[in-house]
Design a protein around this motif. Sequence first.
Motif, PDB file in Angstrom:
ATOM      1  N   ARG A 124      14.710 -25.729 -26.116  1.00 39.67           N
ATOM      2  CA  ARG A 124      15.016 -26.715 -25.066  1.00 39.67           C
ATOM      3  C   ARG A 124      13.758 -27.100 -24.297  1.00 39.67           C
ATOM      4  N   LEU A 125      12.942 -26.107 -23.952  1.00 40.57           N
ATOM      5  CA  LEU A 125      11.712 -26.344 -23.202  1.00 40.57           C
ATOM      6  C   LEU A 125      10.777 -27.291 -23.948  1.00 40.57           C
ATOM      7  N   THR A 126      10.681 -27.113 -25.250  1.00 42.65           N
ATOM      8  CA  THR A 126       9.801 -27.959 -26.077  1.00 42.65           C
ATOM      9  C   THR A 126      10.515 -29.215 -26.562  1.00 42.65           C
ATOM     10  N   GLN A 127      11.768 -29.374 -26.205  1.00 45.93           N
ATOM     11  CA  GLN A 127      12.634 -30.484 -26.616  1.00 45.93           C
ATOM     12  C   GLN A 127      12.840 -30.552 -28.130  1.00 45.93           C
ATOM     13  N   LEU A 128      12.617 -29.425 -28.801  1.00 43.44           N
ATOM     14  CA  LEU A 128      12.867 -29.381 -30.238  1.00 43.44           C
ATOM     15  C   LEU A 128      14.352 -29.213 -30.552  1.00 43.44           C
ATOM     16  N   ASP A 129      15.162 -28.977 -29.518  1.00 39.65           N
ATOM     17  CA  ASP A 129      16.609 -28.939 -29.732  1.00 39.65           C
ATOM     18  C   ASP A 129      17.136 -30.327 -30.083  1.00 39.65           C
ATOM     19  N   ARG A 130      16.316 -31.354 -29.860  1.00 37.36           N
ATOM     20  CA  ARG A 130      16.682 -32.720 -30.253  1.00 37.36           C
ATOM     21  C   ARG A 130      16.382 -32.973 -31.728  1.00 37.36           C
ATOM     22  N   VAL A 131      15.525 -32.133 -32.303  1.00 38.74           N
ATOM     23  CA  VAL A 131      15.100 -32.287 -33.696  1.00 38.74           C
ATOM     24  C   VAL A 131      15.863 -31.332 -34.617  1.00 38.74           C
ATOM     25  N   PHE A 132      16.038 -30.095 -34.157  1.00 35.96           N
ATOM     26  CA  PHE A 132      16.737 -29.073 -34.926  1.00 35.96           C
ATOM     27  C   PHE A 132      18.133 -28.879 -34.335  1.00 35.96           C
ATOM     28  N   PRO A 133      19.180 -29.132 -35.108  1.00 39.81           N
ATOM     29  CA  PRO A 133      20.516 -28.827 -34.592  1.00 39.81           C
ATOM     30  C   PRO A 133      20.632 -27.328 -34.316  1.00 39.81           C
ATOM     31  N   ILE A 134      21.110 -26.976 -33.137  1.00 40.15           N
ATOM     32  CA  ILE A 134      21.334 -25.579 -32.773  1.00 40.15           C
ATOM     33  C   ILE A 134      22.842 -25.387 -32.697  1.00 40.15           C
ATOM     34  N   CYS A 135      23.363 -24.561 -33.594  1.00 37.61           N
ATOM     35  CA  CYS A 135      24.808 -24.421 -33.759  1.00 37.61           C
ATOM     36  C   CYS A 135      25.274 -23.016 -33.413  1.00 37.61           C
ATOM     37  N   ALA A 136      26.537 -22.911 -33.068  1.00 38.67           N
ATOM     38  CA  ALA A 136      27.130 -21.631 -32.678  1.00 38.67           C
ATOM     39  C   ALA A 136      27.269 -20.684 -33.859  1.00 38.67           C
ATOM     40  N   ASP A 137      27.476 -21.232 -35.071  1.00 46.39           N
ATOM     41  CA  ASP A 137      27.653 -20.380 -36.240  1.00 46.39           C
ATOM     42  C   ASP A 137      27.142 -21.081 -37.494  1.00 46.39           C
ATOM     43  N   VAL A 138      27.137 -20.348 -38.596  1.00 43.35           N
ATOM     44  CA  VAL A 138      26.599 -20.863 -39.852  1.00 43.35           C
ATOM     45  C   VAL A 138      27.410 -22.040 -40.375  1.00 43.35           C
ATOM     46  N   MET A 139      28.731 -21.981 -40.268  1.00 42.67           N
ATOM     47  CA  MET A 139      29.555 -23.086 -40.778  1.00 42.67           C
ATOM     48  C   MET A 139      29.257 -24.384 -40.044  1.00 42.67           C
ATOM     49  N   ALA A 140      29.083 -24.325 -38.731  1.00 41.57           N
ATOM     50  CA  ALA A 140      28.735 -25.528 -37.967  1.00 41.57           C
ATOM     51  C   ALA A 140      27.352 -26.022 -38.361  1.00 41.57           C
ATOM     52  N   ALA A 141      26.431 -25.108 -38.623  1.00 42.60           N
ATOM     53  CA  ALA A 141      25.083 -25.498 -39.049  1.00 42.60           C
ATOM     54  C   ALA A 141      25.117 -26.155 -40.431  1.00 42.60           C
ATOM     55  N   LEU A 142      25.962 -25.630 -41.318  1.00 43.28           N
ATOM     56  CA  LEU A 142      26.118 -26.252 -42.642  1.00 43.28           C
ATOM     57  C   LEU A 142      26.611 -27.689 -42.504  1.00 43.28           C
ATOM     58  N   LYS A 143      27.588 -27.888 -41.639  1.00 40.06           N
ATOM     59  CA  LYS A 143      28.101 -29.242 -41.402  1.00 40.06           C
ATOM     60  C   LYS A 143      27.000 -30.149 -40.852  1.00 40.06           C
TER      61      LYS A 143
END
Length: 153
Positions: A124-143
């Motif tokens: 969040r500090l580096t604003q890379l959360d806008r580039v890399f999806p950060i998901c609660a679990d693996v299934m959400a990340a797969l989606k």
Amino acid sequence: MWNPFIRGNAVAEAAPGRSAPPVLREPPAVVHNKIAEINRIGPTSVATFTVTELTQEQGVSMLSDLLDDLAASGATHFVLDIQNVQFMDSACLGCLVQALNRMASSGGKIALAHTATSVQSLFRLTQLDRVFPICADVMAALKAVEKRPGQDD
């Protein structure tokens, strides 16, 4: 026992000393790297980290080796399950950004799953959360990585 990571990857081969019938041999479900266990789900490799810190030159070197192993597997997308990682430094973030830039030319994506609060804060500090999806679990990340542009949930 059913393993979702082997979906459709079984290989038919003849039993030793026989010409028929074929016996299904399943490929290894998990590939071990120095810092993670790697599973393959369709076009996506899922790396579950086994280390608690990714810092300095050693962390960058190990992360770079892992990302090279994932790329060599032929996967289009990567999901990094970093549930065990409690600390990551900016050098490792740079390594992730370089990997994402290499993958972007072929439509590849990287998503993170199970991030610790300290790691999430760094993104969040580096604003890379806008580039890399950060998901609660693996299934959400797969989606997230397999979602096509313009596709709604």
